[in-house]
Design an enzyme around this catalytic site. Structure first.
Site, PDB file in Angstrom:
ATOM      1  N   ASN A 155      42.218  12.198   0.371  1.00 55.49           N
ATOM      2  CA  ASN A 155      41.882  11.023  -0.499  1.00 55.49           C
ATOM      3  C   ASN A 155      40.817  11.375  -1.207  1.00 55.49           C
ATOM      4  O   ASN A 155      40.214  12.346  -1.105  1.00 55.49           O
ATOM      5  CB  ASN A 155      41.862   9.759   0.514  1.00 55.49           C
ATOM      6  CG  ASN A 155      42.214   8.544  -0.315  1.00 55.49           C
ATOM      7  OD1 ASN A 155      41.896   8.457  -1.549  1.00 55.49           O
ATOM      8  ND2 ASN A 155      42.889   7.681   0.317  1.00 55.49           N
ATOM      9  N   CYS A 177      41.452   4.811   2.113  1.00 52.68           N
ATOM     10  CA  CYS A 177      41.010   4.205   0.931  1.00 52.68           C
ATOM     11  C   CYS A 177      39.483   3.726   0.766  1.00 52.68           C
ATOM     12  O   CYS A 177      39.079   2.910   1.771  1.00 52.68           O
ATOM     13  CB  CYS A 177      41.633   3.039   0.344  1.00 52.68           C
ATOM     14  SG  CYS A 177      41.002   2.394  -1.243  1.00 52.68           S
TER      15      CYS A 177
END
Lengths: 307, 244
Positions: free
Chosen positions: A193, A131
């Site tokens: 991601n 993240c």
């Protein structure tokens, strides 16, 4: 099994399409729009040990071919996910669920997985070590092979279910991170991601996002994702979930040719709530056009074609 | 939520910042005052959320401020062109709470949703007072439309070029039962402090999806985190944490 079927870490999928974490909530709200059992699976909203509100707003900015987000892992925490969100999801979804887990320390990841272990319908853990929107965790585990190894091997010890490491593209050498995860006992790799990005408001001369930077997703990132899936596929033996800008059935096929056994659809769900379903419905027709009998035949085929 | 392909019937500029667009194709969509639609604009990735100004049979009326390239594109469209529109988004105003004498307060680009609300409340034979706040006379729009509905209309302008000089807070009547407000954050926060009757606020935020999936527009409330797009955009006064 049908022409669309595939397999991920030993668990069969009716089709390869999985809505990506953070773009589908906990799934049940999409059941108001269509039967979500049509999906291969779904990866639920990134879950942390404790509840998180996430970053201040604005959390969203637009750009050509995509968007930036800096939500910052807003979620009600592992206990509430287990006791409140998953029961609602299970009422409308009967397939194995992909549990997306994030953390700020190795023990965060381990404790979160321990709590979620009580839910039998979880098929896979997707361990988010990527993240870009939180500090002191998340991506810092996914940008260093030894830190990635530590998280994945620790989680590996507390569950018998498949562990999939979700990787960040914000690294110099994606292959070394993927190899470290495989060595740590990961059963699969998911990537990518979001890519770290930024926008500035010309009127205020300040960043649009309150967090200054955010993760870029959408069709703009597709070629980067495809390249990384291709590189990782060549380097590891475990299956890959490919994602990054997928918005059509053609994108799914291209990603599978690069080496993905399944795919996740992210930003496309946000501009069209029916996107994942539409992609599944389009697949047979597009397979026909390219002479593909079964999707499982084309996984990683590009590398073989080259030789 | 319902996905509709809608056809532009007309587009007109109301002044140098605002435009009005009429679209056909609502079909079975039920439009509640205070809800919004989310429009896919060719060439742009994210949809543009726009509050509903009016709905009449198959026709949807949107009134919006031209703030960037997306809204500029909309304002330059021609009759017959089509748009992909997600309708019925958000919760909308709670009209059951209006009482006999509701007060509707709109500031600038926050005025349009008050139109559908005034129309509906007047149909229920409420005595509706509307305060419309503008910067100046050159930015005024829809004041006659509100008067034609039969509402009592009070106009305020910051520069005093029309109506009462000042802000909407300088024109608050004392005999209303409930308020509905939509406008810039400083206006809403001033009303939050000044009004002692119950009421609700319509909020705005940069959105990703507009239907609750991305958590892009979350806000802390007295009841925990809420998504402005899905749990709102209308929030009761007592839910908001605007004390400071």
């Amino acid at each position: 099994m049908g022409r669309l079927s595939t397999e991920l870490c030993g668990i069969p999928l009716e089709n390869p399409v999985i809505p990506a974490s953070g773009t589908f909530g906990f799934g049940y709200e999409f059941a108001e729009y269509y039967d979500i059992n049509r999906l291969g699976s779904l990866s639920f909203k990134g879950t942390t040990l404790n509840p998180r509100f996430g970053n201040p707003t604005p959390r969203i900015a637009e750009c050509t071919g995509g968007m930036l987000n800096a939500v910052g892992l807003q979620n009600p925490g592992a206990r509430a996910v287990l006791e409140e969100e998953l029961p609602k999801l299970k009422k409308v979804f009967s397939k194995p669920i992909m549990a997306n887990v994030s953390g700020f320390s190795v023990s965060d990841y381990v404790e979160t997985v321990r709590i979620l272990e009580a839910e039998k319908q979880i098929g896979w853990y997707e361990i988010n070590i990527s993240c870009p929107n939180v500090h002191g965790g998340g991506m810092s585990f996914g940008t260093d092979p030894s830190a990635a190894f530590e998280v994945i091997s620790s989680v590996r010890q507390v569950t018998d279910r498949p562990v999939i490491a979700k990787l960040s593209p914000n690294v110099t050498d994606i292959v070394s991170i993927a190899r470290a995860c495989e060595k740590a006992g990961a059963d699969g790799i998911s990537l990518i991601n979001t890519l770290l990005g930024m926008r500035i408001d010309l009127r205020t001369r300040k960043p649009i996002l309150a967090n200054t930077t955010g993760g870029l997703s959408g069709p703009a990132v597709f070629p980067v994702a495809l390249r990384m899936v291709y590189q990782v596929h060549k380097a590891v033996r475990i299956p890959i979930v490919g994602m990054g800008g997928i918005s059509t059935a053609e994108d799914v096929i291209e990603m599978m040719m690069a080496g993905a056994s399944a795919v996740e659809v992210g930003a496309a769900n946000l501009i069209d709530p029916y996107a994942s379903l539409r992609i599944i419905e389009d697949l047979p027709r597009v397979m026909e056009r390219y002479g593909i009998e079964k999707l499982s035949d084309i996984i990683g085929v590009t590398e073989q074609e080259k030789m | 939520m319902k996905q509709k392909t809608m056809t532009v019937q007309s587009v007109r500029r109301l002044n140098h910042t605002m435009a009005e667009m009429k679209l056909s194709g609502l079909g079975d969509a039920v439009i509640h005052p205070g809800t919004f639609v989310n429009i896919q604009i060719p060439g742009y990735f994210l949809r543009r959320p726009i509050s509903v100004c009016a709905a009449d049979g198959d026709i949807l009326t949107l009134v919006f401020r031209i703030v960037g390239k997306g809204t500029e594109y909309l304002s330059a469209m021609h009759a017959g062109e089509t748009l992909d529109v997600l309708t019925e988004l958000g919760n909308g105003y709670d009209m059951k709470k209006a009482g006999d004498r509701p007060l509707l307060i709109g500031g600038g680009a926050g005025i349009p949703p008050m139109y559908a609300l005034a129309e509906r409340l007047l149909k229920e034979e409420k005595r509706v007072t509307v305060i419309l706040g503008f910067n100046g006379k050159d930015e005024m729009f829809y004041t006659e439309e509100f008067e034609r509905l039969g509402a009592k209309v009070i106009v305020t302008t910051v520069d005093g070029s029309a109506g009462i000089r000042g802000f909407v807070t300088d024109a608050l009547p004392s005999d209303c039962t409930y308020f509905y407000a939509c406008g810039p954050a400083p206006m809403e926060k001033a009303l939050y402090r000044l009004l002692d009757i119950p009421g609700e606020f319509s909020l705005e935020e940069r959105m990703g999806c507009g239907f609750g999936a991305c958590m892009g527009c979350s806000m802390e409330t007295r009841n925990g985190p809420r998504r402005i797009c899905r749990d709102g955009p209308v929030f009761a006064k007592e839910e908001l944490l605007w004390e400071d």
